[in-house]
Design a protein around this motif. Structure first.
Motif, short mmCIF file in Angstrom:
data_model
loop_
_atom_site.label_atom_id
_atom_site.label_comp_id
_atom_site.label_asym_id
_atom_site.label_seq_id
_atom_site.Cartn_x
_atom_site.Cartn_y
_atom_site.Cartn_z
N LEU A 182 0.87 -1.17 0.00
CA LEU A 182 0.00 0.00 0.00
C LEU A 182 0.91 1.23 0.00
O LEU A 182 1.60 1.50 0.98
CB LEU A 182 -0.91 0.00 1.23
CG LEU A 182 -2.00 -1.08 1.26
CD1 LEU A 182 -2.71 -1.09 2.61
CD2 LEU A 182 -3.00 -0.84 0.13
N LEU A 183 0.92 1.94 -1.09
CA LEU A 183 1.83 3.07 -1.25
C LEU A 183 1.30 4.31 -0.56
O LEU A 183 0.08 4.43 -0.31
CB LEU A 183 2.05 3.35 -2.74
CG LEU A 183 2.72 2.22 -3.53
CD1 LEU A 183 2.76 2.59 -5.01
CD2 LEU A 183 4.12 1.94 -3.00
N PRO A 184 2.17 5.25 -0.24
CA PRO A 184 1.72 6.51 0.36
C PRO A 184 0.64 7.18 -0.48
O PRO A 184 0.70 7.17 -1.71
CB PRO A 184 3.01 7.35 0.39
CG PRO A 184 4.10 6.34 0.51
CD PRO A 184 3.65 5.18 -0.33
N ARG A 185 -0.36 7.72 0.22
CA ARG A 185 -1.49 8.45 -0.35
C ARG A 185 -2.55 7.53 -0.96
O ARG A 185 -3.53 8.01 -1.54
CB ARG A 185 -1.02 9.49 -1.37
CG ARG A 185 0.04 10.43 -0.83
CD ARG A 185 0.49 11.47 -1.81
NE ARG A 185 -0.45 12.59 -1.86
CZ ARG A 185 -0.22 13.71 -2.54
NH1 ARG A 185 0.90 13.86 -3.21
NH2 ARG A 185 -1.10 14.68 -2.55
N THR A 186 -2.39 6.22 -0.80
CA THR A 186 -3.42 5.29 -1.26
C THR A 186 -4.67 5.45 -0.39
O THR A 186 -4.58 5.42 0.83
CB THR A 186 -2.94 3.83 -1.16
OG1 THR A 186 -1.80 3.66 -2.00
CG2 THR A 186 -4.03 2.86 -1.57
N PRO A 187 -5.85 5.62 -0.99
CA PRO A 187 -7.07 5.73 -0.19
C PRO A 187 -7.46 4.37 0.41
O PRO A 187 -7.30 3.33 -0.24
CB PRO A 187 -8.12 6.20 -1.21
CG PRO A 187 -7.61 5.76 -2.53
CD PRO A 187 -6.11 5.79 -2.44
N LEU A 188 -7.94 4.41 1.64
CA LEU A 188 -8.42 3.20 2.33
C LEU A 188 -9.90 3.41 2.61
O LEU A 188 -10.27 4.11 3.55
CB LEU A 188 -7.63 2.98 3.62
CG LEU A 188 -6.12 2.76 3.46
CD1 LEU A 188 -5.44 2.73 4.81
CD2 LEU A 188 -5.84 1.48 2.68
N ARG A 189 -10.74 2.81 1.80
CA ARG A 189 -12.18 3.02 1.89
C ARG A 189 -12.82 1.97 2.79
O ARG A 189 -12.57 0.77 2.65
CB ARG A 189 -12.81 3.00 0.50
CG ARG A 189 -12.29 4.12 -0.40
CD ARG A 189 -12.98 4.13 -1.75
NE ARG A 189 -12.55 5.27 -2.54
CZ ARG A 189 -11.48 5.28 -3.34
NH1 ARG A 189 -10.74 4.19 -3.44
NH2 ARG A 189 -11.16 6.37 -4.02
N ASP A 190 -13.66 2.44 3.70
CA ASP A 190 -14.30 1.54 4.67
C ASP A 190 -15.02 0.40 3.98
O ASP A 190 -14.88 -0.77 4.38
CB ASP A 190 -15.30 2.32 5.53
CG ASP A 190 -14.62 3.25 6.52
OD1 ASP A 190 -13.38 3.36 6.47
OD2 ASP A 190 -15.32 3.85 7.34
N ALA A 191 -15.82 0.71 2.97
CA ALA A 191 -16.63 -0.32 2.31
C ALA A 191 -15.76 -1.39 1.69
O ALA A 191 -16.06 -2.60 1.77
CB ALA A 191 -17.53 0.32 1.26
N ASP B 260 -3.54 8.69 7.44
CA ASP B 260 -4.09 10.01 7.72
C ASP B 260 -5.60 9.95 7.58
O ASP B 260 -6.11 9.55 6.52
CB ASP B 260 -3.53 11.05 6.74
CG ASP B 260 -2.02 11.21 6.86
OD1 ASP B 260 -1.52 11.17 8.00
OD2 ASP B 260 -1.36 11.37 5.81
N ILE B 261 -6.31 10.29 8.64
CA ILE B 261 -7.76 10.32 8.60
C ILE B 261 -8.19 11.77 8.44
O ILE B 261 -8.01 12.59 9.35
CB ILE B 261 -8.35 9.70 9.89
CG1 ILE B 261 -7.87 8.25 10.04
CG2 ILE B 261 -9.88 9.76 9.86
CD1 ILE B 261 -8.28 7.60 11.35
N VAL B 262 -8.71 12.09 7.26
CA VAL B 262 -9.06 13.46 6.91
C VAL B 262 -10.58 13.61 6.92
O VAL B 262 -11.26 12.98 6.09
CB VAL B 262 -8.50 13.84 5.52
CG1 VAL B 262 -8.79 15.31 5.22
CG2 VAL B 262 -7.02 13.54 5.44
N PRO B 263 -11.13 14.38 7.85
CA PRO B 263 -12.59 14.55 7.91
C PRO B 263 -13.16 15.03 6.58
O PRO B 263 -12.58 15.88 5.91
CB PRO B 263 -12.78 15.62 9.01
CG PRO B 263 -11.55 15.48 9.86
CD PRO B 263 -10.44 15.13 8.92
N GLN B 264 -14.27 14.44 6.20
CA GLN B 264 -14.99 14.78 4.98
C GLN B 264 -14.25 14.38 3.70
O GLN B 264 -14.74 14.63 2.60
CB GLN B 264 -15.31 16.29 4.91
CG GLN B 264 -15.93 16.86 6.17
CD GLN B 264 -17.20 16.13 6.57
OE1 GLN B 264 -18.02 15.78 5.74
NE2 GLN B 264 -17.35 15.89 7.88
N SER B 265 -13.07 13.79 3.84
CA SER B 265 -12.30 13.40 2.65
C SER B 265 -12.03 11.90 2.60
O SER B 265 -12.10 11.28 1.54
CB SER B 265 -10.97 14.16 2.58
OG SER B 265 -11.20 15.54 2.41
N GLY B 266 -11.68 11.32 3.74
CA GLY B 266 -11.40 9.89 3.77
C GLY B 266 -10.12 9.57 4.51
O GLY B 266 -9.53 10.42 5.18
#
Length: 223
Positions: free
Chosen positions: A28-37, A64-70
């Protein structure tokens, strides 16, 4: 890894461990999104353990947990790397000194890991090479009678491991690591604690100048 009062690994702990390994291994590379679903489907769990796992990884500086972004895999903090190197040099320096003084002097596990690294370097298998590298250092800790030092180091060197993974594909780097390991192994075999510590200190410091180059070639991976 988190466990329940009964000693069983919790779902959140298992998810965090799996993602931690993939982040450390640069799967998992830096800045890869981790989506809950997506994670819920992958691990076959509800949203609660997934969120608990991500919060835990956030506390460790791996996401990094960014509110409203993911939630995103964090970039590698450059400032954390010299500190991790110092910790490794201090603890593994003590370890190889003890290994050099070990009454048994049984280097079978150390030699097996080193032989495997030679084979994997020839094959250019960077992922398996890193695993054999870990086995080499763990074998020294076991020989020294300090297995808990290695367990502790595995927790504190994750950011360093991410950078080190990027260095291995460089031409000649795996062969260089093997040579550095041979120097450590030979000093331990000779019972020369001072030489073993010096060889380990040099080996662990090599990554520092590499980070400067890596920031230029992979600017999006570092912060």
């Amino acid at each position: 890894m988190a466990v329940s009062p009964s000693g069983a690994v919790t779902a959140a702990g298992a998810i965090a461990a799996a993602l931690r390994d993939e982040i450390a291994g640069m799967v998992l590379l830096p800045r890869t999104p981790l989506r809950d679903a997506v994670l819920c489907e992958r691990f076959g769990t509800s949203r609660t353990p997934v969120r608990e796992a991500l919060i835990r990884l956030g506390e460790e500086g791996l996401v990094d947990i960014v509110p409203q972004s993911g939630t995103f895999v964090s970039r590698i903090p450059v400032d954390a790397i010299p500190e991790a190197v110092l910790v490794r040099q201090a603890l593994e320096g003590v370890t190889v000194e003890a290994a050099a003084r070990a009454p048994s002097g049984d280097l079978a596990r150390v030699d097996a890991a080193l032989d495997l690294q030679r084979t994997l370097a020839h094959r250019r298998d960077t992922r398996a090479f890193h695993e054999a590298d870990e086995a080499f250092h763990e074998a020294l800790a076991l020989l020294a009678g300090h297995p808990n030092i290695w367990r502790l180091l595995r927790q504190v060197k994750v950011q360093l491991d991410r950078a080190r993974r990027l260095t291995l594909p460089a031409l000649g780097r795996m062969d260089q690591v093997v040579c550095e390991h041979v120097a450590i192994r030979d000093a331990v075999a000779a019972g020369d604690a001072a030489a073993a510590r010096a060889a380990m200190t040099l080996h662990l410091s090599v990554v520092l100048p590499d980070v400067v180059r890596l920031r230029e070639t992979h600017p999006d991976y570092f912060v």
